[in-house]
Design a protein around this motif. Structure first.
Motif, short mmCIF file in Angstrom:
data_model
loop_
_atom_site.label_atom_id
_atom_site.label_comp_id
_atom_site.label_asym_id
_atom_site.label_seq_id
_atom_site.Cartn_x
_atom_site.Cartn_y
_atom_site.Cartn_z
N ASN A 13 0.84 -1.21 0.00
CA ASN A 13 0.00 0.00 0.00
C ASN A 13 0.87 1.25 0.00
O ASN A 13 0.42 2.34 0.34
CB ASN A 13 -0.95 0.00 1.20
N ASN A 44 -1.42 -0.38 -4.15
CA ASN A 44 -2.81 0.09 -4.05
C ASN A 44 -2.95 1.23 -3.05
O ASN A 44 -4.03 1.50 -2.55
CB ASN A 44 -3.74 -1.08 -3.69
N GLN A 70 -5.96 -0.87 -8.23
CA GLN A 70 -7.11 -0.54 -7.39
C GLN A 70 -7.56 -1.74 -6.55
O GLN A 70 -8.60 -1.68 -5.89
CB GLN A 70 -8.28 -0.07 -8.28
N ASN A 72 -8.34 -4.21 -3.74
CA ASN A 72 -8.64 -3.88 -2.35
C ASN A 72 -7.86 -4.76 -1.38
O ASN A 72 -7.87 -5.98 -1.46
CB ASN A 72 -10.14 -4.06 -2.10
N ASN A 173 -11.09 -12.62 1.20
CA ASN A 173 -10.49 -11.29 1.08
C ASN A 173 -9.35 -11.08 2.07
O ASN A 173 -8.47 -10.26 1.85
CB ASN A 173 -11.55 -10.21 1.32
#
Length: 305
Positions: A13, A44, A70, A72, A173
Motif C-alpha cells: 500500500n 494500491n 485498485q 482492495n 479477502n
C-alpha cells in the motif's frame, strides 16, 4: 536471453520506509544476473513519494515492474501474481527484506525443483522444524504448518500451478493466499523450507492493517480450515491440531491488544463475540492466564540474572 526463473512479488500500500529497504536488499546482489529473476511491485496506496521512488528505481533495472492497482487490501496479492512471468512466483512481504544469500538460494531452489515442482511453503524459521521437511500429502503438510498456514509471507507457487487456477472470485479477502496454497491438491510432494530467508524491518502494530483482527483469525481463518475438512482435504486430527495451536495464538492477541491495549491499527470490535464462534471462551481464558503467567515468570528470571 536467459528465461526468467524467479518472480519476487511485493504487493504493497505504498509505505516507502518499508518497501525501499526490501527492494534494496534484492538489488544489493549485483553479482546475480538480473535476467534470472524479476521484481514486481503492485501498489494500491496513494503515497506520491513512494510512486516517485519506484519509478526512479524501475528505470535502473529492466527486470523491475511497478504498477498502480485498485485491488482492495490483501487482494493486491492476486494482482501482483498475475503479472509474474517467472517459472516460480514467490510472495515477499513489504516489511521483510532478504537476508544475504537469500536471492541466490531461491534461484537455486527453482533450478533444483523445476522438474518435480513440489508444493512449497517457506516458513522462515518460525517453527521448531528442520531446515527442510518433506511430506507426501496435503494433510500431513498442513498438520506440520499448524496455524502458520495463515501467514501469506511463506507462499510461493509454480507458474504452471498458478495458470491452472480457473477462478479467483470465490476466495477469502483476508487470506487470498489459500488459493495458491491449495492450488495443486494432487501433488505427492510437499516441502516446508524453514531456512531464515527474510528479516522484519518493522513490527510496529500501529501500521500493520485496518482489518478486524479477531474476525480474521477467530472466524475467517478457522472457517477456511473447516471448509477443507468438509471437503476431506484435511483430516479431523489436523483440523483440531491447527485449531489448538490457533487457540494459543488468539489468547496472546487478546492479551496484547484487548487487555494490555497495545497500540495497533487493527479493528478490535466484537472480539469476544468472534472468539466464541469456534472457541470456548472459558478455555481461551485459561490459555490467556497460562501465557500471562509464563511472561511474568520470564520477566522475574530476567530481573534475577
Amino acid at each position: 536471453m536467459t528465461d526468467t526463473l524467479l518472480s519476487l512479488c511485493i504487493p504493497t500500500n505504498g509505505i516507502l520506509e518499508w518497501v525501499k529497504p526490501v527492494v534494496e536488499s534484492i538489488y544489493k546482489n549485483t553479482y546475480i544476473d538480473e535476467s534470472l529473476y524479476e521484481v514486481i511491485v503492485t501498489d494500491n496506496g496513494s503515497n506520491s513519494d513512494f510512486a516517485v521512488f519506484m519509478e526512479e528505481i524501475s528505470r535502473k533495472h529492466d527486470n523491475l515492474l511497478y504498477k498502480k492497482t485498485q485491488a482492495n487490501g490483501f487482494l493486491n496479492q492476486i494482482e501482483c501474481f498475475k503479472l509474474a512471468k517467472g517459472e516460480y512466483i514467490k510472495f515477499i512481504n513489504h516489511r521483510m527484506k532478504l537476508v544475504d544469500g537469500s536471492l541466490s538460494y531461491l534461484i537455486n531452489f527453482v533450478e533444483k525443483f523445476q522438474k518435480d515442482k513440489p508444493v512449497t511453503y517457506f516458513l522462515n524459521g518460525s517453527l521448531n522444524l528442520p531446515q527442510s521437511s518433506s511430506y507426501n500429502s496435503f494433510d500431513s503438510f498442513m498438520n506440520a504448518l499448524s496455524y502458520y498456514s495463515s501467514w501469506s509471507g511463506g507462499i510461493g507457487i509454480w507458474k504452471e500451478d498458478f495458470l491452472a487456477i480457473k477462478d479467483f472470485n470465490d476466495i477469502s479477502n483476508l487470506f487470498p493466499h489459500f488459493v495458491f496454497l491449495t492450488s495443486n491438491m494432487k501433488s505427492d510432494q510437499y516441502i516446508i523450507d524453514n531456512r531464515t530467508l527474510l528479516e522484519s524491518i518493522d513490527d510496529d502494530s500501529s501500521k500493520k492493517g485496518r482489518y478486524n483482527l479477531f474476525y480474521a483469525f477467530a472466524v475467517e481463518y478457522p472457517g477456511i480450515l473447516l471448509d477443507l475438512l468438509r471437503k476431506k482435504q484435511i483430516s479431523s486430527d489436523t483440523f483440531l491440531h491447527i485449531k489448538n495451536g490457533l487457540k494459543g495464538f488468539l489468547a496472546e492477541l487478546y492479551l496484547d491488544f484487548v487487555i494490555r491495549k497495545k497500540k495497533s491499527s487493527y479493528e478490535l470490535t466484537n472480539a469476544s463475540q468472534y472468539l466464541g464462534v469456534f472457541f470456548d471462551l472459558q478455555d481461551l481464558l485459561v490459555s490467556m492466564s497460562k501465557k500471562l503467567t509464563r511472561k511474568v515468570l520470564h520477566k522475574v528470571r530476567v530481573r534475577l540474572k
